[in-house]
Design a protein around this motif. Structure first.
Motif, PDB file in Angstrom:
ATOM      1  N   PRO A   1       0.998  -1.211   0.074  1.00  0.00           N
ATOM      2  CA  PRO A   1       0.038   0.010  -0.028  1.00  0.00           C
ATOM      3  C   PRO A   1       0.695   1.375   0.025  1.00  0.00           C
ATOM      4  CG  PRO A   1      -0.784  -1.609   1.811  1.00  0.00           C
ATOM      5  CD  PRO A   1       0.415  -1.890   1.229  1.00  0.00           C
ATOM      6  N   ARG A   2       0.249   2.324  -0.673  1.00  0.00           N
ATOM      7  CA  ARG A   2       1.058   3.663  -0.827  1.00  0.00           C
ATOM      8  C   ARG A   2       2.345   3.700  -1.542  1.00  0.00           C
ATOM      9  NH1 ARG A   2      -1.234   3.047   3.921  1.00  0.00           N
ATOM     10  NH2 ARG A   2       0.681   2.742   5.245  1.00  0.00           N
ATOM     11  N   LYS A   3       2.579   2.596  -2.232  1.00  0.00           N
ATOM     12  CA  LYS A   3       3.727   2.647  -3.132  1.00  0.00           C
ATOM     13  C   LYS A   3       3.549   2.575  -4.732  1.00  0.00           C
ATOM     14  CE  LYS A   3       7.360   1.100  -0.158  1.00  0.00           C
ATOM     15  NZ  LYS A   3       8.823   0.737  -0.490  1.00  0.00           N
ATOM     16  N   SER A   4       4.195   3.466  -5.352  1.00  0.00           N
ATOM     17  CA  SER A   4       3.648   3.461  -6.543  1.00  0.00           C
ATOM     18  C   SER A   4       3.985   2.474  -7.574  1.00  0.00           C
ATOM     19  CB  SER A   4       4.277   4.860  -7.187  1.00  0.00           C
ATOM     20  OG  SER A   4       3.811   5.015  -8.778  1.00  0.00           O
ATOM     21  N   ASP A   5       3.213   1.969  -8.506  1.00  0.00           N
ATOM     22  CA  ASP A   5       3.334   0.657  -9.515  1.00  0.00           C
ATOM     23  C   ASP A   5       3.321   1.283 -10.830  1.00  0.00           C
ATOM     24  OD1 ASP A   5       0.716   1.477  -9.506  1.00  0.00           O
ATOM     25  OD2 ASP A   5      -0.151  -0.654  -9.239  1.00  0.00           O
ATOM     26  N   THR A   6       3.633   2.659 -11.082  1.00  0.00           N
ATOM     27  CA  THR A   6       3.345   3.299 -12.275  1.00  0.00           C
ATOM     28  C   THR A   6       4.483   3.904 -12.770  1.00  0.00           C
ATOM     29  OG1 THR A   6       0.960   3.211 -12.118  1.00  0.00           O
ATOM     30  CG2 THR A   6       1.833   4.868 -13.756  1.00  0.00           C
ATOM     31  N   VAL A   7       5.057   4.001 -14.109  1.00  0.00           N
ATOM     32  CA  VAL A   7       6.290   4.921 -14.288  1.00  0.00           C
ATOM     33  C   VAL A   7       5.579   5.783 -15.425  1.00  0.00           C
ATOM     34  CG1 VAL A   7       8.078   3.439 -13.924  1.00  0.00           C
ATOM     35  CG2 VAL A   7       7.055   3.189 -15.807  1.00  0.00           C
ATOM     36  N   GLU A   8       6.381   6.843 -15.826  1.00  0.00           N
ATOM     37  CA  GLU A   8       5.928   7.747 -16.953  1.00  0.00           C
ATOM     38  C   GLU A   8       6.829   8.136 -17.830  1.00  0.00           C
ATOM     39  OE1 GLU A   8       3.469  11.920 -17.400  1.00  0.00           O
ATOM     40  OE2 GLU A   8       3.956  11.231 -15.514  1.00  0.00           O
ATOM     41  N   CYS A   9       6.677   8.167 -19.192  1.00  0.00           N
ATOM     42  CA  CYS A   9       7.719   8.706 -20.067  1.00  0.00           C
ATOM     43  C   CYS A   9       7.920  10.304 -19.936  1.00  0.00           C
ATOM     44  CB  CYS A   9       7.364   7.997 -21.525  1.00  0.00           C
ATOM     45  SG  CYS A   9       8.561   8.647 -22.622  1.00  0.00           S
ATOM     46  N   LEU A  10       8.961  10.806 -19.524  1.00  0.00           N
ATOM     47  CA  LEU A  10       9.202  11.953 -19.346  1.00  0.00           C
ATOM     48  C   LEU A  10       9.752  12.756 -20.267  1.00  0.00           C
ATOM     49  CD1 LEU A  10      10.903  11.530 -15.800  1.00  0.00           C
ATOM     50  CD2 LEU A  10       8.508  12.122 -16.535  1.00  0.00           C
ATOM     51  N   SER A  11       9.543  14.109 -20.403  1.00  0.00           N
ATOM     52  CA  SER A  11       9.843  15.145 -21.616  1.00  0.00           C
ATOM     53  C   SER A  11      11.486  14.790 -21.977  1.00  0.00           C
ATOM     54  CB  SER A  11       9.683  16.363 -21.158  1.00  0.00           C
ATOM     55  OG  SER A  11      10.601  16.890 -20.063  1.00  0.00           O
ATOM     56  N   ASN A  12      12.307  14.310 -21.144  1.00  0.00           N
ATOM     57  CA  ASN A  12      13.660  14.174 -21.520  1.00  0.00           C
ATOM     58  C   ASN A  12      13.948  12.584 -22.038  1.00  0.00           C
ATOM     59  OD1 ASN A  12      13.454  12.386 -19.358  1.00  0.00           O
ATOM     60  ND2 ASN A  12      15.044  13.402 -18.148  1.00  0.00           N
ATOM     61  N   SER A  13      12.802  12.061 -22.617  1.00  0.00           N
ATOM     62  CA  SER A  13      12.793  10.654 -23.044  1.00  0.00           C
ATOM     63  C   SER A  13      13.245   9.603 -22.057  1.00  0.00           C
ATOM     64  CB  SER A  13      13.528  10.765 -24.212  1.00  0.00           C
ATOM     65  OG  SER A  13      12.863  11.493 -25.582  1.00  0.00           O
ATOM     66  N   GLU A  14      12.997   9.985 -20.807  1.00  0.00           N
ATOM     67  CA  GLU A  14      13.436   8.773 -19.985  1.00  0.00           C
ATOM     68  C   GLU A  14      12.105   8.496 -18.888  1.00  0.00           C
ATOM     69  OE1 GLU A  14      16.888   9.525 -17.642  1.00  0.00           O
ATOM     70  OE2 GLU A  14      18.273   9.886 -19.408  1.00  0.00           O
ATOM     71  N   TRP A  15      11.997   7.259 -18.487  1.00  0.00           N
ATOM     72  CA  TRP A  15      11.273   6.857 -17.584  1.00  0.00           C
ATOM     73  C   TRP A  15      11.252   7.623 -16.226  1.00  0.00           C
ATOM     74  CZ3 TRP A  15       6.700   4.950 -19.580  1.00  0.00           C
ATOM     75  CH2 TRP A  15       7.069   4.253 -20.607  1.00  0.00           C
TER      76      TRP A  15
ATOM     77  N   GLY B   1       5.518  -7.089  -2.170  1.00  0.00           N
ATOM     78  CA  GLY B   1       6.074  -7.769  -1.246  1.00  0.00           C
ATOM     79  C   GLY B   1       5.550  -9.101  -0.972  1.00  0.00           C
ATOM     80  N   ARG B   2       5.880  -9.731   0.006  1.00  0.00           N
ATOM     81  CA  ARG B   2       5.081 -11.176   0.239  1.00  0.00           C
ATOM     82  C   ARG B   2       4.311 -10.807   1.624  1.00  0.00           C
ATOM     83  NH1 ARG B   2       9.430 -14.900   2.202  1.00  0.00           N
ATOM     84  NH2 ARG B   2       7.854 -16.245   2.445  1.00  0.00           N
TER      85      ARG B   2
ATOM     86  N   GLU C   1      -7.779  -4.389  11.491  1.00  0.00           N
ATOM     87  CA  GLU C   1      -8.864  -4.843  10.549  1.00  0.00           C
ATOM     88  C   GLU C   1      -9.047  -4.089   9.444  1.00  0.00           C
ATOM     89  OE1 GLU C   1     -12.504  -4.746  12.699  1.00  0.00           O
ATOM     90  OE2 GLU C   1     -12.847  -2.641  12.461  1.00  0.00           O
ATOM     91  N   THR C   2      -8.299  -3.097   9.115  1.00  0.00           N
ATOM     92  CA  THR C   2      -8.329  -2.270   8.131  1.00  0.00           C
ATOM     93  C   THR C   2      -7.213  -2.578   7.268  1.00  0.00           C
ATOM     94  OG1 THR C   2      -7.371  -0.305   8.963  1.00  0.00           O
ATOM     95  CG2 THR C   2      -9.764  -0.409   8.952  1.00  0.00           C
ATOM     96  N   LYS C   3      -6.086  -3.168   7.698  1.00  0.00           N
ATOM     97  CA  LYS C   3      -4.915  -3.339   6.800  1.00  0.00           C
ATOM     98  C   LYS C   3      -5.188  -4.836   5.702  1.00  0.00           C
ATOM     99  CE  LYS C   3      -1.978  -1.831  10.247  1.00  0.00           C
ATOM    100  NZ  LYS C   3      -1.000  -2.303  11.246  1.00  0.00           N
ATOM    101  N   ASN C   4      -4.769  -4.576   4.677  1.00  0.00           N
ATOM    102  CA  ASN C   4      -4.819  -5.689   3.614  1.00  0.00           C
ATOM    103  C   ASN C   4      -3.520  -5.996   3.178  1.00  0.00           C
ATOM    104  OD1 ASN C   4      -4.121  -3.648   1.818  1.00  0.00           O
ATOM    105  ND2 ASN C   4      -5.936  -3.752   0.937  1.00  0.00           N
ATOM    106  N   TYR C   5      -2.211  -5.854   3.902  1.00  0.00           N
ATOM    107  CA  TYR C   5      -0.810  -6.054   3.575  1.00  0.00           C
ATOM    108  C   TYR C   5      -0.244  -6.514   4.896  1.00  0.00           C
ATOM    109  CZ  TYR C   5       3.951  -5.974   2.122  1.00  0.00           C
ATOM    110  OH  TYR C   5       5.236  -6.211   2.032  1.00  0.00           O
TER     111      TYR C   5
END
Length: 133
Positions: free
Chosen positions: A25-39, A47-48, A66-70
């Motif tokens: 939770p709260r960790k990004s799983d997305t990358v974006e192609c930036l204006s300098n042509s790098e990710w 994680g396990r 009870e609210t945690k799922n990781y």
């Protein structure tokens, strides 16, 4: 227009965790192609985790847990005796996610409350219909 192979600028790519791993939770799983042509940078986000903590007849998970799922290895969850039960130890009521991704056994640390004998009446007697719990 400059034509290159690959992905256009501002493209977003989302990763998925491999089997046996879950997204933290709260960790990004997305990358974006930036204006300098790098990710953009991405940190490990998988994680396990143990599954849902063991459900107990005599105790329930704390509101916080009870609210945690990781549930990573070595994390503990705390239990609270259910209504009608009382704690019979001085220890914290916990279970731990083990290396094999199972929960440690939660001993029966709560017992049903008892009212004890109801007492005598001058011109009557107690008829026990149920347990005195």
């Amino acid at each position: 227009m400059n034509q290159t192979e690959g992905f256009p600028l501002n493209t977003q790519v989302t990763y998925r965790c491999r089997d046996g791993f879950v997204k933290i939770p709260r960790k990004s799983d997305t990358v974006e192609c930036l204006s300098n042509s790098e990710w953009s940078n991405i940190n490990e986000f998988c994680g396990r985790s143990c599954g849902a903590p063991t459900r107990l007849k005599f105790a329930s998970l704390s509101k916080e847990d009870e609210t945690k799922n990781y549930h990573p290895v070595r994390i503990t969850v705390r239990y609270i005796c259910r209504p009608g039960y009382e704690n019979i130890t001085e220890m914290l009521l916990v279970s731990t996610c083990l290396e094999n991704l199972t929960w440690s056994e939660a001993p029966e640390f709560c017992r049903r409350k008892s009212c004890g004998p109801p007492g005598e009446l001058l011109h009557g007697r107690a008829v026990r219909i149920t347990e005195l719990l």
